[in-house]
Write a protein that holds these residues in place. Sequence first.
Motif, mmCIF file in Angstrom:
data_model
loop_
_atom_site.group_PDB
_atom_site.id
_atom_site.type_symbol
_atom_site.label_atom_id
_atom_site.label_comp_id
_atom_site.label_asym_id
_atom_site.label_seq_id
_atom_site.Cartn_x
_atom_site.Cartn_y
_atom_site.Cartn_z
ATOM 1 N N SER A 51 50.070 79.365 31.371
ATOM 2 C CA SER A 51 50.444 78.303 30.452
ATOM 3 C C SER A 51 50.725 77.034 31.237
ATOM 4 O O SER A 51 51.695 76.980 32.008
ATOM 5 C CB SER A 51 51.679 78.695 29.642
ATOM 6 O OG SER A 51 52.137 77.596 28.890
ATOM 7 N N ARG A 52 49.877 76.036 31.058
ATOM 8 C CA ARG A 52 50.089 74.759 31.754
ATOM 9 C C ARG A 52 51.287 74.021 31.178
ATOM 10 O O ARG A 52 52.020 73.362 31.903
ATOM 11 C CB ARG A 52 48.833 73.892 31.666
ATOM 12 C CG ARG A 52 47.649 74.506 32.414
ATOM 13 C CD ARG A 52 46.411 73.653 32.369
ATOM 14 N NE ARG A 52 46.077 73.295 30.992
ATOM 15 C CZ ARG A 52 45.341 72.253 30.640
ATOM 16 N NH1 ARG A 52 44.846 71.444 31.549
ATOM 17 N NH2 ARG A 52 45.072 72.008 29.380
ATOM 18 N N SER A 53 51.525 74.135 29.870
ATOM 19 C CA SER A 53 52.648 73.422 29.251
ATOM 20 C C SER A 53 53.993 74.034 29.652
ATOM 21 O O SER A 53 54.979 73.327 29.806
ATOM 22 C CB SER A 53 52.501 73.403 27.731
ATOM 23 O OG SER A 53 52.510 74.718 27.210
ATOM 24 N N ARG A 54 54.037 75.349 29.823
ATOM 25 C CA ARG A 54 55.274 76.025 30.212
ATOM 26 C C ARG A 54 55.353 76.282 31.710
ATOM 27 O O ARG A 54 56.377 76.745 32.203
ATOM 28 C CB ARG A 54 55.412 77.347 29.455
ATOM 29 C CG ARG A 54 55.621 77.142 27.952
ATOM 30 C CD ARG A 54 55.638 78.458 27.226
ATOM 31 N NE ARG A 54 54.248 78.837 26.947
ATOM 32 C CZ ARG A 54 53.868 79.850 26.202
ATOM 33 N NH1 ARG A 54 54.758 80.643 25.665
ATOM 34 N NH2 ARG A 54 52.602 80.106 25.987
ATOM 35 N N ASN A 55 54.220 76.045 32.395
ATOM 36 C CA ASN A 55 54.126 76.244 33.839
ATOM 37 C C ASN A 55 54.555 77.653 34.248
ATOM 38 O O ASN A 55 55.366 77.844 35.166
ATOM 39 C CB ASN A 55 54.945 75.186 34.585
ATOM 40 C CG ASN A 55 54.507 75.057 36.028
ATOM 41 O OD1 ASN A 55 53.329 75.198 36.340
ATOM 42 N ND2 ASN A 55 55.465 74.799 36.904
ATOM 43 N N ARG A 56 53.975 78.643 33.543
ATOM 44 C CA ARG A 56 54.307 80.036 33.852
ATOM 45 C C ARG A 56 53.215 80.984 33.347
ATOM 46 O O ARG A 56 52.400 80.622 32.512
ATOM 47 C CB ARG A 56 55.657 80.427 33.268
ATOM 48 C CG ARG A 56 55.686 80.531 31.748
ATOM 49 C CD ARG A 56 57.008 81.142 31.272
ATOM 50 N NE ARG A 56 57.077 81.274 29.838
ATOM 51 C CZ ARG A 56 56.574 82.289 29.139
ATOM 52 N NH1 ARG A 56 55.925 83.260 29.728
ATOM 53 N NH2 ARG A 56 56.713 82.342 27.830
ATOM 54 N N LEU A 57 53.266 82.198 33.861
ATOM 55 C CA LEU A 57 52.379 83.260 33.411
ATOM 56 C C LEU A 57 52.667 83.555 31.945
ATOM 57 O O LEU A 57 53.837 83.528 31.515
ATOM 58 C CB LEU A 57 52.620 84.513 34.266
ATOM 59 C CG LEU A 57 51.650 85.657 34.097
ATOM 60 C CD1 LEU A 57 50.258 85.264 34.606
ATOM 61 C CD2 LEU A 57 52.157 86.865 34.866
ATOM 62 N N TRP A 58 51.618 83.830 31.181
ATOM 63 C CA TRP A 58 51.758 84.040 29.743
ATOM 64 C C TRP A 58 50.956 85.270 29.340
ATOM 65 O O TRP A 58 49.748 85.312 29.522
ATOM 66 C CB TRP A 58 51.264 82.777 29.045
ATOM 67 C CG TRP A 58 50.973 82.839 27.593
ATOM 68 C CD1 TRP A 58 51.655 83.514 26.618
ATOM 69 C CD2 TRP A 58 49.914 82.156 26.909
ATOM 70 N NE1 TRP A 58 51.085 83.299 25.391
ATOM 71 C CE2 TRP A 58 50.010 82.463 25.553
ATOM 72 C CE3 TRP A 58 48.891 81.308 27.333
ATOM 73 C CZ2 TRP A 58 49.128 81.966 24.594
ATOM 74 C CZ3 TRP A 58 48.011 80.810 26.386
ATOM 75 C CH2 TRP A 58 48.138 81.142 25.042
ATOM 76 N N HIS A 59 51.643 86.282 28.836
ATOM 77 C CA HIS A 59 51.001 87.474 28.284
ATOM 78 C C HIS A 59 50.812 87.213 26.797
ATOM 79 O O HIS A 59 51.788 87.185 26.045
ATOM 80 C CB HIS A 59 51.876 88.706 28.523
ATOM 81 C CG HIS A 59 51.249 89.975 28.094
ATOM 82 N ND1 HIS A 59 51.989 91.117 27.898
ATOM 83 C CD2 HIS A 59 49.967 90.314 27.813
ATOM 84 C CE1 HIS A 59 51.193 92.099 27.516
ATOM 85 N NE2 HIS A 59 49.962 91.634 27.451
ATOM 86 N N LYS A 60 49.572 86.977 26.378
ATOM 87 C CA LYS A 60 49.289 86.634 24.975
ATOM 88 C C LYS A 60 49.859 87.714 24.073
ATOM 89 O O LYS A 60 49.570 88.901 24.246
ATOM 90 C CB LYS A 60 47.770 86.494 24.775
ATOM 91 C CG LYS A 60 47.354 86.245 23.342
ATOM 92 C CD LYS A 60 47.814 84.906 22.839
ATOM 93 C CE LYS A 60 47.243 84.659 21.438
ATOM 94 N NZ LYS A 60 47.918 83.604 20.747
ATOM 95 N N GLY A 61 50.686 87.287 23.124
ATOM 96 C CA GLY A 61 51.329 88.208 22.195
ATOM 97 C C GLY A 61 52.767 88.527 22.542
ATOM 98 O O GLY A 61 53.465 89.180 21.775
ATOM 99 N N GLU A 62 53.239 88.037 23.678
ATOM 100 C CA GLU A 62 54.605 88.358 24.112
ATOM 101 C C GLU A 62 55.661 87.886 23.116
ATOM 102 O O GLU A 62 56.722 88.486 23.011
ATOM 103 C CB GLU A 62 54.887 87.797 25.503
ATOM 104 C CG GLU A 62 54.882 86.289 25.588
ATOM 105 C CD GLU A 62 54.894 85.739 27.004
ATOM 106 O OE1 GLU A 62 55.237 84.557 27.168
ATOM 107 O OE2 GLU A 62 54.573 86.473 27.959
ATOM 108 N N GLU A 63 55.388 86.796 22.399
ATOM 109 C CA GLU A 63 56.334 86.307 21.395
ATOM 110 C C GLU A 63 55.901 86.661 19.982
ATOM 111 O O GLU A 63 56.719 87.001 19.145
ATOM 112 C CB GLU A 63 56.501 84.787 21.517
ATOM 113 C CG GLU A 63 57.179 84.348 22.799
ATOM 114 C CD GLU A 63 57.304 82.834 22.888
ATOM 115 O OE1 GLU A 63 57.354 82.167 21.832
ATOM 116 O OE2 GLU A 63 57.358 82.327 24.011
ATOM 117 N N SER A 64 54.609 86.577 19.719
ATOM 118 C CA SER A 64 54.089 86.762 18.353
ATOM 119 C C SER A 64 53.807 88.216 18.015
ATOM 120 O O SER A 64 53.753 88.578 16.843
ATOM 121 C CB SER A 64 52.787 85.976 18.186
ATOM 122 O OG SER A 64 51.768 86.523 19.015
#
Length: 128
Positions: A51-64
Amino acid sequence: MSWLDEIRWDAQGLIPVIAQDWQSGRVLMFAYANREALALTADKGTAHYWSRSRNRLWHKGEESGHFQKVHEIRLDCDEDVIIYSIEQQGGIACHTGRESCFYRRLEGGSWVVTDAVLKDPDAIYHKH
């Protein structure tokens, strides 16, 4: 040499990733991956991005809860774009509650919304 070394990473160490429905071929979203995200995707079988906006690794679905099961990973001929062939859990890839992030089409000089919201984003994402 690792398969990751064959990729032409950009100056920030990222590569563009297209997430495409494994059955219909519809493009659901576009994001970026860094080396760690791509390695985790290959290892775990679920889509990971940077995630460029959060500047971190992002596991798609981690929140949703709308994870992406990866059926195949492809690299283009220039070695600078990746396609994840995915099965979208819950049928929603976009944070707006739609199937695809590409839900607007240019018609007569204006962007027209073509896809309905499948689920209210407020019901998907909970502020902590």
